[in-house]
Scaffold this motif. Structure first.
Motif, PDB file in Angstrom:
ATOM      1  N   SER A  36       0.834  -1.214   0.000  1.00 19.66           N
ATOM      2  CA  SER A  36       0.000   0.000   0.000  1.00 19.66           C
ATOM      3  C   SER A  36       0.861   1.254   0.000  1.00 19.66           C
ATOM      4  O   SER A  36       0.550   2.234  -0.695  1.00 19.66           O
ATOM      5  N   ALA A  37       1.942   1.228   0.761  1.00 20.08           N
ATOM      6  CA  ALA A  37       2.851   2.373   0.809  1.00 20.08           C
ATOM      7  C   ALA A  37       3.526   2.579  -0.549  1.00 20.08           C
ATOM      8  O   ALA A  37       3.600   3.707  -1.045  1.00 20.08           O
ATOM      9  N   LYS A  38       4.005   1.498  -1.156  1.00 24.47           N
ATOM     10  CA  LYS A  38       4.664   1.632  -2.459  1.00 24.47           C
ATOM     11  C   LYS A  38       3.681   2.110  -3.521  1.00 24.47           C
ATOM     12  O   LYS A  38       4.015   2.967  -4.346  1.00 24.47           O
ATOM     13  N   LEU A  39       2.448   1.596  -3.469  1.00 24.35           N
ATOM     14  CA  LEU A  39       1.431   2.025  -4.422  1.00 24.35           C
ATOM     15  C   LEU A  39       1.127   3.517  -4.261  1.00 24.35           C
ATOM     16  O   LEU A  39       0.838   4.209  -5.234  1.00 24.35           O
ATOM     17  N   THR A  40       1.243   4.020  -3.062  1.00 24.61           N
ATOM     18  CA  THR A  40       1.011   5.437  -2.784  1.00 24.61           C
ATOM     19  C   THR A  40       2.198   6.300  -3.215  1.00 24.61           C
ATOM     20  O   THR A  40       2.017   7.344  -3.827  1.00 24.61           O
ATOM     21  N   ALA A  83      -6.266   1.170  -1.172  1.00 27.87           N
ATOM     22  CA  ALA A  83      -5.185   2.171  -1.207  1.00 27.87           C
ATOM     23  C   ALA A  83      -5.493   3.264  -2.232  1.00 27.87           C
ATOM     24  O   ALA A  83      -5.310   4.456  -1.953  1.00 27.87           O
ATOM     25  N   ALA A  84      -5.971   2.878  -3.393  1.00 31.01           N
ATOM     26  CA  ALA A  84      -6.282   3.853  -4.439  1.00 31.01           C
ATOM     27  C   ALA A  84      -7.403   4.796  -4.003  1.00 31.01           C
ATOM     28  O   ALA A  84      -7.331   6.012  -4.216  1.00 31.01           O
ATOM     29  N   PHE A  85      -8.433   4.251  -3.383  1.00 34.32           N
ATOM     30  CA  PHE A  85      -9.552   5.068  -2.913  1.00 34.32           C
ATOM     31  C   PHE A  85      -9.075   6.111  -1.908  1.00 34.32           C
ATOM     32  O   PHE A  85      -9.471   7.283  -1.973  1.00 34.32           O
ATOM     33  N   PHE A  86      -8.225   5.695  -0.971  1.00 33.22           N
ATOM     34  CA  PHE A  86      -7.776   6.652   0.037  1.00 33.22           C
ATOM     35  C   PHE A  86      -6.784   7.659  -0.526  1.00 33.22           C
ATOM     36  O   PHE A  86      -6.741   8.803  -0.063  1.00 33.22           O
ATOM     37  N   ASN A  87      -6.036   7.292  -1.546  1.00 38.85           N
ATOM     38  CA  ASN A  87      -5.216   8.297  -2.220  1.00 38.85           C
ATOM     39  C   ASN A  87      -6.102   9.373  -2.830  1.00 38.85           C
ATOM     40  O   ASN A  87      -5.821  10.572  -2.710  1.00 38.85           O
ATOM     41  N   MET A  88      -7.196   8.976  -3.478  1.00 34.66           N
ATOM     42  CA  MET A  88      -8.135   9.943  -4.041  1.00 34.66           C
ATOM     43  C   MET A  88      -8.777  10.778  -2.928  1.00 34.66           C
ATOM     44  O   MET A  88      -8.804  12.011  -3.000  1.00 34.66           O
TER      45      MET A  88
END
Length: 187
Positions: free
Chosen positions: A126-130, A161-166
């Motif tokens: 999740s961290a790397k994806l962010t 992870a993608a949702f929370f980045n948005m």
């Protein structure tokens, strides 16, 4: 309740009976209507899109526990320095884990926590994806599989992870403020 929930002045929309009922259910279950929902209330179509996606990712069927999904939300939000989500989802981690210290470590630096190999792999991904989404490669997915995650679980980790980045980016853009009640929850 005159607390400021964000920096924009958006016209209030008349809320449908369904939305009023949803807000009443939030009030009943949580004791509050989360400010993120109130932020979207100017446009019920946007509110429904947000709540449908949130409820599917965070409450729907998944190989991930509710706590694991909240841990992802906090780690992503920590990297993005999202005050709203760190406050709200940090409270959820404290509550679901029954461990206020874990909730604080997730907010500050998840690597300081005594995590299982499963949780470390999930949060590292999740961290790397962010931080570096273009650098995700098969070895990253393989590490999740080795930690016991199915391909469906990997989808759910990535989607959360993608949702929370948005969400973090929107919250930052409008200076969304958390409900004051979150600060005292599960301490």
């Amino acid at each position: 309740m005159n607390e400021r929930i964000h920096a924009l002045e958006l016209p209030a929309a008349g809320l449908s009976e369904a939305t009023q009922a949803y807000f009443a259910k939030c009030e009943e279950k949580l004791g509050i209507v989360p400010n993120v929902l109130l932020s979207y209330a100017f446009d019920e179509k946007k509110l429904r899109a947000f709540t449908d996606t949130y409820n599917d990712l965070m409450l729907g069927d998944s190989g991930l526990s509710k706590l694991e999904r909240e841990m992802i939300a906090v780690v992503v939000s920590s990297i993005n320095h999202c005050y709203y989500c760190l406050t709200a989802h940090g409270a959820a981690v404290r509550q679901l884990s029954g461990d206020p210290e874990l909730g604080e470590m997730m907010v500050m630096n998840y690597r300081a926590a005594a995590l299982s190999p499963r949780h470390k792999a999930m949060l590292d991904f999740s961290a790397k994806l962010t931080e570096e989404p273009a650098k995700i490669e098969e070895s990253d997915r393989a590490a999740l599989r080795e930690a016991g995650f199915s391909d469906r679980d990997i989808w759910d980790i990535a989607s959360t992870a993608a949702f929370f980045n948005m969400s973090n980016r929107l919250a930052a853009a409008i200076d969304m403020r958390p409900n004051a009640e979150y600060h005292a929850m599960a301490r």
